[in-house]
Motif scaffolding. Sequence first.
Motif: not given
Length: 99
Positions: A7-25
């Motif tokens: 379970c710990l391994t699966l949770l760590s992989f899922s957190s690595l898969a998600s990425t959040r980027v904020q862009c400003v223009a």
Amino acid sequence: MKAFLLCLTLLSFSSLASTRVQCVAEGNKFIIDGISATDIRVTFQNETVRADGYLGSDEVDLVARFSSIGEMTLFAKIGKTSPDSYIFFMGRKLSVSCR
């Protein structure tokens, strides 16, 4: 114990898969969430849509279609100021900064 480690391994992989980027223009903020390699979502003014393209650790290149502003194209280096980074939306091409 094995189940806990699994379970710990699966949770760590899922957190690595998600990425959040904020862009400003020019004061317009766009939030790009990479849920998985095939599921990228863009949020602008409380409207979230799925996007087609690429979101990596160093670059974002995508197209999204909003009902409020129409189609948006974004290409940017993440964390770097680059003259090649731009966003095209509402008929205008603007410089963009993403982090």
